[in-house]
Write a protein that holds these residues in place. Structure first.
Motif, mmCIF file in Angstrom:
data_model
loop_
_atom_site.group_PDB
_atom_site.id
_atom_site.type_symbol
_atom_site.label_atom_id
_atom_site.label_comp_id
_atom_site.label_asym_id
_atom_site.label_seq_id
_atom_site.Cartn_x
_atom_site.Cartn_y
_atom_site.Cartn_z
ATOM 1 N N ASP A 82 11.605 12.029 -13.918
ATOM 2 C CA ASP A 82 10.288 11.472 -13.617
ATOM 3 C C ASP A 82 10.285 10.909 -12.203
ATOM 4 O O ASP A 82 10.969 9.915 -11.920
ATOM 5 N N PRO A 83 9.535 11.517 -11.264
ATOM 6 C CA PRO A 83 9.500 11.011 -9.891
ATOM 7 C C PRO A 83 8.948 9.590 -9.783
ATOM 8 O O PRO A 83 9.187 8.903 -8.796
ATOM 9 N N ARG A 84 8.218 9.146 -10.811
ATOM 10 C CA ARG A 84 7.707 7.770 -10.798
ATOM 11 C C ARG A 84 8.866 6.760 -10.765
ATOM 12 O O ARG A 84 8.753 5.694 -10.179
ATOM 13 N N ARG A 85 9.980 7.112 -11.398
ATOM 14 C CA ARG A 85 11.131 6.214 -11.407
ATOM 15 C C ARG A 85 11.702 6.035 -10.011
ATOM 16 O O ARG A 85 12.198 4.965 -9.668
ATOM 17 N N VAL A 86 11.652 7.089 -9.196
ATOM 18 C CA VAL A 86 12.114 6.984 -7.803
ATOM 19 C C VAL A 86 11.225 6.012 -7.047
ATOM 20 O O VAL A 86 11.706 5.139 -6.315
ATOM 21 N N ALA A 87 9.917 6.140 -7.230
ATOM 22 C CA ALA A 87 8.980 5.223 -6.565
ATOM 23 C C ALA A 87 9.206 3.787 -7.026
ATOM 24 O O ALA A 87 9.275 2.856 -6.212
ATOM 25 N N ARG B 281 0.836 -1.207 0.000
ATOM 26 C CA ARG B 281 0.000 0.000 0.000
ATOM 27 C C ARG B 281 0.869 1.255 0.000
ATOM 28 O O ARG B 281 0.542 2.234 -0.682
ATOM 29 N N GLN B 282 1.955 1.220 0.763
ATOM 30 C CA GLN B 282 2.822 2.400 0.804
ATOM 31 C C GLN B 282 3.506 2.638 -0.538
ATOM 32 O O GLN B 282 3.644 3.782 -0.974
ATOM 33 N N LEU B 283 3.879 1.568 -1.209
ATOM 34 C CA LEU B 283 4.471 1.710 -2.539
ATOM 35 C C LEU B 283 3.436 2.270 -3.519
ATOM 36 O O LEU B 283 3.759 3.116 -4.368
ATOM 37 N N ASP B 284 2.192 1.826 -3.395
ATOM 38 C CA ASP B 284 1.115 2.387 -4.225
ATOM 39 C C ASP B 284 0.951 3.881 -3.953
ATOM 40 O O ASP B 284 0.746 4.673 -4.885
ATOM 41 N N THR B 285 1.040 4.250 -2.673
ATOM 42 C CA THR B 285 0.950 5.666 -2.298
ATOM 43 C C THR B 285 2.078 6.457 -2.923
ATOM 44 O O THR B 285 1.871 7.569 -3.438
ATOM 45 N N MET B 286 3.281 5.891 -2.909
ATOM 46 C CA MET B 286 4.427 6.573 -3.509
ATOM 47 C C MET B 286 4.202 6.829 -4.991
ATOM 48 O O MET B 286 4.542 7.891 -5.516
ATOM 49 N N ARG B 287 3.630 5.847 -5.661
ATOM 50 C CA ARG B 287 3.366 6.014 -7.096
ATOM 51 C C ARG B 287 2.273 7.051 -7.352
ATOM 52 O O ARG B 287 2.333 7.808 -8.322
ATOM 53 N N GLN B 288 1.279 7.076 -6.469
ATOM 54 C CA GLN B 288 0.207 8.056 -6.619
ATOM 55 C C GLN B 288 0.722 9.480 -6.428
ATOM 56 O O GLN B 288 0.403 10.376 -7.219
ATOM 57 N N VAL B 289 1.534 9.696 -5.379
ATOM 58 C CA VAL B 289 2.030 11.056 -5.145
ATOM 59 C C VAL B 289 3.089 11.434 -6.176
ATOM 60 O O VAL B 289 3.296 12.622 -6.455
ATOM 61 N N ALA B 290 3.742 10.428 -6.767
ATOM 62 C CA ALA B 290 4.673 10.726 -7.862
ATOM 63 C C ALA B 290 3.926 11.309 -9.049
ATOM 64 O O ALA B 290 4.448 12.157 -9.780
ATOM 65 N N GLU B 291 2.679 10.852 -9.241
ATOM 66 C CA GLU B 291 1.862 11.327 -10.354
ATOM 67 C C GLU B 291 1.152 12.637 -10.040
ATOM 68 O O GLU B 291 1.064 13.533 -10.885
ATOM 69 N N HIS B 292 0.639 12.738 -8.831
ATOM 70 C CA HIS B 292 -0.267 13.853 -8.529
ATOM 71 C C HIS B 292 0.112 14.667 -7.290
ATOM 72 O O HIS B 292 -0.514 15.705 -7.045
ATOM 73 N N TYR C 62 21.758 -2.460 -3.226
ATOM 74 C CA TYR C 62 21.692 -1.847 -4.561
ATOM 75 C C TYR C 62 20.863 -0.572 -4.513
ATOM 76 O O TYR C 62 21.264 0.464 -5.053
ATOM 77 N N HIS C 63 19.700 -0.648 -3.862
ATOM 78 C CA HIS C 63 18.777 0.489 -3.808
ATOM 79 C C HIS C 63 19.443 1.710 -3.189
ATOM 80 O O HIS C 63 19.399 2.820 -3.753
ATOM 81 N N ILE C 64 20.064 1.537 -2.026
ATOM 82 C CA ILE C 64 20.695 2.666 -1.349
ATOM 83 C C ILE C 64 22.058 2.973 -1.959
ATOM 84 O O ILE C 64 22.446 4.132 -2.083
ATOM 85 N N GLY C 65 22.774 1.937 -2.370
ATOM 86 C CA GLY C 65 24.115 2.134 -2.907
ATOM 87 C C GLY C 65 24.140 2.945 -4.182
ATOM 88 O O GLY C 65 25.009 3.814 -4.374
ATOM 89 N N ILE C 66 23.193 2.686 -5.088
ATOM 90 C CA ILE C 66 23.116 3.450 -6.342
ATOM 91 C C ILE C 66 22.828 4.919 -6.044
ATOM 92 O O ILE C 66 23.433 5.831 -6.633
ATOM 93 N N ALA C 67 21.901 5.169 -5.124
ATOM 94 C CA ALA C 67 21.570 6.547 -4.748
ATOM 95 C C ALA C 67 22.795 7.223 -4.137
ATOM 96 O O ALA C 67 23.108 8.383 -4.454
ATOM 97 N N GLN C 68 23.480 6.512 -3.259
ATOM 98 C CA GLN C 68 24.675 7.057 -2.618
ATOM 99 C C GLN C 68 25.722 7.447 -3.663
ATOM 100 O O GLN C 68 26.268 8.551 -3.645
ATOM 101 N N GLN C 69 25.974 6.541 -4.575
ATOM 102 C CA GLN C 69 26.988 6.782 -5.599
ATOM 103 C C GLN C 69 26.662 8.018 -6.433
ATOM 104 O O GLN C 69 27.524 8.878 -6.663
ATOM 105 N N CYS D 219 18.732 14.026 1.695
ATOM 106 C CA CYS D 219 19.304 13.113 0.696
ATOM 107 C C CYS D 219 18.267 12.707 -0.347
ATOM 108 O O CYS D 219 18.562 12.633 -1.545
ATOM 109 N N ILE D 220 17.039 12.434 0.090
ATOM 110 C CA ILE D 220 15.970 12.065 -0.840
ATOM 111 C C ILE D 220 15.639 13.237 -1.761
ATOM 112 O O ILE D 220 15.360 13.060 -2.950
ATOM 113 N N LEU D 221 15.703 14.452 -1.204
ATOM 114 C CA LEU D 221 15.517 15.648 -2.026
ATOM 115 C C LEU D 221 16.561 15.688 -3.134
ATOM 116 O O LEU D 221 16.253 15.954 -4.305
ATOM 117 N N LEU D 222 17.813 15.384 -2.784
ATOM 118 C CA LEU D 222 18.888 15.383 -3.775
ATOM 119 C C LEU D 222 18.684 14.282 -4.807
ATOM 120 O O LEU D 222 18.930 14.476 -5.998
#
Length: 227
Positions: free
Chosen positions: A179-184, A118-129, A208-215, A169-172
């Motif tokens: 496309d914010p949808r890609r972040v979600a 549900r939280q991932l669905d929420t992330m996708r919704q707020v990425a869109e709207h 991988y998820h955090i490491g790619i962002a860190q890099q 960090c998430i802001l960065l």
């Protein structure tokens, strides 16, 4: 003015503060204000066509979210880290979430799977709207769930203490994607790994998820610093 109309005035003021905070967050996400830049209260008030009071309250709200810092008699500045400091934040975050997901993998229930889905669905919704602020908060909420569902309350407490730096960090990270949808969507492999119940797969997914962002974020900051 009656008690009721006073309440309406407070609601209108709070809504204005939130609107200004959202607009500033969007500007920060676009990179309109570089790290360390002073946000001139009077100029922002003129730009928004409001008094300085709601601008000041919006800045305080963003300070509480870790995006601005205040200095006595100088006002508010865009929060900044050095590349080295960002490395430290990401390293600590990775240690926490790697341990959390390892604990969670062994006790992943239908309830926890449903909540994360549900939280991932929420992330996708707020990425869109949604607004940039809502996108950041939804992202933080997903990762906080990983820590909360691990069952280690001390770990969750440390995670909460790190949240100011995490929001920045998430802001960065948001500045790296058109496309914010890609972040979600980048959170989906973490959930998929949890569904396998395999400790190694879960650790690899969060690494991988955090490491790619860190890099990418640290690389962006090193370029800004001319390193």
């Amino acid at each position: 003015m009656t008690a009721t109309t006073q309440g309406f005035a407070a609601i209108q003021q709070r809504d204005l503060v939130n609107q200004i905070a959202d607009s500033l967050t969007e500007a920060l996400l676009r990179g309109d204000f570089a790290p360390g830049v002073h946000l001139a209260e009077a100029q922002l008030a003129r730009d928004f066509g409001v008094s300085r009071a709601p601008v000041r309250e919006a800045a305080r709200l963003l300070e509480s979210r870790g995006m601005l810092v205040s200095q006595p008699r100088r006002g508010f500045f865009v929060r900044t880290f050095s590349a080295e400091e960002l490395e430290d934040v990401f390293d600590l975050r990775l240690c926490l979430e790697r341990h959390a997901i390892g604990l969670l993998a062994g006790q992943f229930s239908e309830y926890k799977e449903s909540a994360l889905t549900r939280q991932l669905d929420t992330m996708r919704q707020v990425a869109e709207h949604g607004t940039a602020a809502e996108q950041i908060e939804a992202d933080v909420a997903f990762h906080r769930m990983l820590c909360e569902f691990s069952g280690n309350r001390r770990l969750l407490k440390v995670f909460d203490e790190l949240c100011h730096e995490m929001r920045f960090c998430i802001l960065l990270i948001g500045q790296l994607y058109d496309d914010p949808r890609r972040v979600a969507d980048s959170h989906q492999p973490v959930l998929d790994a949890l569904r396998t119940g395999d400790d190694a797969a879960c650790e690899a997914a969060i690494d991988y998820h955090i490491g790619i962002a860190q890099q990418r974020v640290v690389e962006m900051f090193r370029e800004r610093e001319g390193i």
